[in-house]
Design an enzyme around this catalytic site. Structure first.
Site: not given
Lengths: 386, 386
Positions: B84, B333
């Site tokens: 991420c 996200h």
């Protein structure tokens, strides 16, 4: 640019390994640090070149995984991925970090674990390095893509597959002297004639194998390299260039424009010419690729690379030794490891430690690492320690 | 180090998109160049932050794919992957390339396409960012990992889930002012109380969503930035650090040591303190992660971040506005895009162009991007154009 040298290098044996991905990567990293006489505490940043561990072994985010396995506490750890050129882009990004002053000493590892995956799946995973939507999903695999290049080359220059034979035979012979190589088996034209056709005209012996393996380098700013026990191999030049993934966008299938660009940049930066190079480790994922590479790099004129290989010009004792390590063809091709391994091999050569594969009087070594069918190309030029 | 500024920024709308991966990435890249007034010919290198396109959409080697889609002919194009935090490491490697003198103007894109994959598979793919052999394959997913952190935090500091509610409610409120956000829906404690339990104590509203999206930045050496039409947002400091992937190696589940290290490095480089920061975009993949982030970054003492959120200290008009964009929780996200998007949001804030989410008098913005459960952390500190 701040000068960077290579103070440590290591490779694992390539081939089908009992070791896991993390074990292979960590072994190469540890051995490169041992070669340099560097402790984990001296490493200030870590770069990992790896292609597709997410599909091969379900492990993404592999850079901090390997960094912590090596005891590199809290250092910036970054993976780069550019298909089969992943290792070389890890190397270049490590150079940038040093040249930027963000780190003085950096560890680079390239690694891949491929043999735990069934062969048909490996071919499909490798095809993700091409344009999936426009090529791979309609059936074009890499053997197919390079077969198209071989056909185009044969048609353009009136050649036949004996030039491919010359590359395969030479690289298998060279690998006999490389303890890290996957294959230690000399072959002749009759072996190739008997081998299975993969994608006409490419047979089994024209294709690099599926491999596990890892390689590693310790890089240091030249101004701090004196603390390490090995002489620093000099990074004199490098170039990286890209091109479209889809082969149907390429105007000419007998050359890789990105390789020409990358080479031009590397030669200019190093201030040298093709005739100055002592040896080259080039990306022979298929035999035709080595022939095209030797032309793109300026060693031979377009259309003459195959005949040059036939005439022995690229043999270990030829005019320009190409792939004295055995190349991807016979040393093996664990995708993410390959670019780092080429530079490790160049390091051994320039330190005069390449054993049975040593090229006499090696002063300048060139590496040429290709991602996909030429969408990424990296060329480096390295010099003997001063 | 050679000074680098951000002269262009763009984001796509986050959420479930009709656009493909390449269309999203190219759209963000084109719009960032348009924002800067930069032509493709001016871009000298390209970095792509992306997590797992190989598993999500069967496309590895995505950097040259997007580069050629954008008309960036033959420039060095490199993908970085750190789970991420992939977007932020692309940003840092672009800075290194500029600081090294290898390029003056660099395009950075972060992108991910996740909604074309079934949700259960997405969770499994995301788990490849953790230690697959030691954790993921025996069943620990990220909601589970962060639930363990929330439990540890509650136990250590005697807290309950109302502190998580405060984060979710604030971030959904903030996203109302963000046209790029996935969710435009205010929520209250009663919505959270009614929502599905994902991993006790984390409910649906504690988890960031599955998203498609892309973001992009044009970076330039400060010494050449005058040619672009937008004022340069200054990169004043950055830090990256790593840690083991496996949570069972972490001595304390209520803090991310790599985030503390990365922040310490960024503050030192910028010569500023936590109290100097005007706003922060932090990695709230789960609500508990935002609370821990605000403590790791030094905004609040350990154990006080949750109460501070409850008291409004992190609201857009609070003492230290945190995630005025809506954060991962409500903005969305798309993994590889997130780090780049945080920096794009900071850029809009520091140019005074953040519209309904503008923080008054924004002078210094901080971004905090985490890979996995803290195995990669990147912190940047950016300053208003001079």
């Amino acid at each position: 640019m701040r000068e960077v040298v290579i103070v440590g290098a290591a490779e694992t044996k390539f081939g089908k390994s009992e070791l896991s991905y993390r074990e292979l990567a960590a072994q190469a990293g540890r051995e490169a640090m041992a070669d340099a006489g560097a402790s984990p505490e001296q490493i200030e940043a870590f770069f990992l070149g790896t292609f597709s561990p997410g599909t091969f072994i379900r492990q993404e985010h592999a850079a901090p995984l390997i960094a912590s396995e090596l005891g590199l506490q809290n250092v910036p750890s970054t993976r780069t991925e550019n298909a089969c050129a992943s290792g070389s882009t890890a190397f270049l990004n490590a150079i940038f970090a040093i040249a930027a002053g963000a780190a003085d000493v950096v560890l680079v590892v390239g690694a891949e674990k491929m043999t735990a995956t069934p062969t048909s799946e490996v071919t499909s995973i490798l095809a993700e390095a091409a344009d999936w939507e426009q090529e791979s999903k309609v059936g074009l695999t890499f053997p197919g893509a390079y077969a198209l290049m071989a056909r185009a080359y044969f048609d353009r220059y009136g050649k036949t597959r004996d030039i491919l034979d010359a590359v395969a035979i030479k690289n298998h012979r060279n690998a006999m002297g490389n303890p890290y190589a996957q294959f230690h088996k000399e072959i002749g034209p009759e072996d190739i004639a008997r081998s299975a056709m993969v994608a006409d005209p490419l047979t089994l012996y024209d294709c690099s194998p599926i491999s596990d393996g890892a390689a590693a380098l310790v890089l240091a700013a030249a101004d701090v390299a004196g603390q390490f026990r090995r002489p620093g191999v000099r990074v004199l030049g490098f170039g990286q260039a890209s091109d479209s993934l889809a082969l149907h966008h390429h105007a000419d299938l007998t050359t890789l424009p990105a390789a020409r660009k990358a080479a031009e940049r590397a030669y200019r930066m190093a201030g040298v010419s093709p005739e100055d190079i002592s040896l080259a480790e080039v990306h022979d994922c298929f035999t035709i690729a080595e022939i095209i590479a030797t032309e793109d790099l300026g060693f031979f004129k377009p259309g003459e690379g195959g005949d040059a290989a036939k005439a022995g010009a690229t043999a270990r004792d030829g005019r320009i030794p190409v792939n004295p390590s055995g190349g991807l063809k016979a040393k093996g091709h664990p995708v993410g490891a390959t670019g780092v391994s080429q530079i490790a091999e160049a390091t051994f050569q320039l330190r005069g430690e390449a054993g049975d594969r040593q090229v006499d009087g090696a002063e300048l070594a060139l590496t040429h690492n290709v991602g996909g069918s030429g969408a990424t190309c990296v060329v480096t030029i390295l010099g003997r320690p001063e």
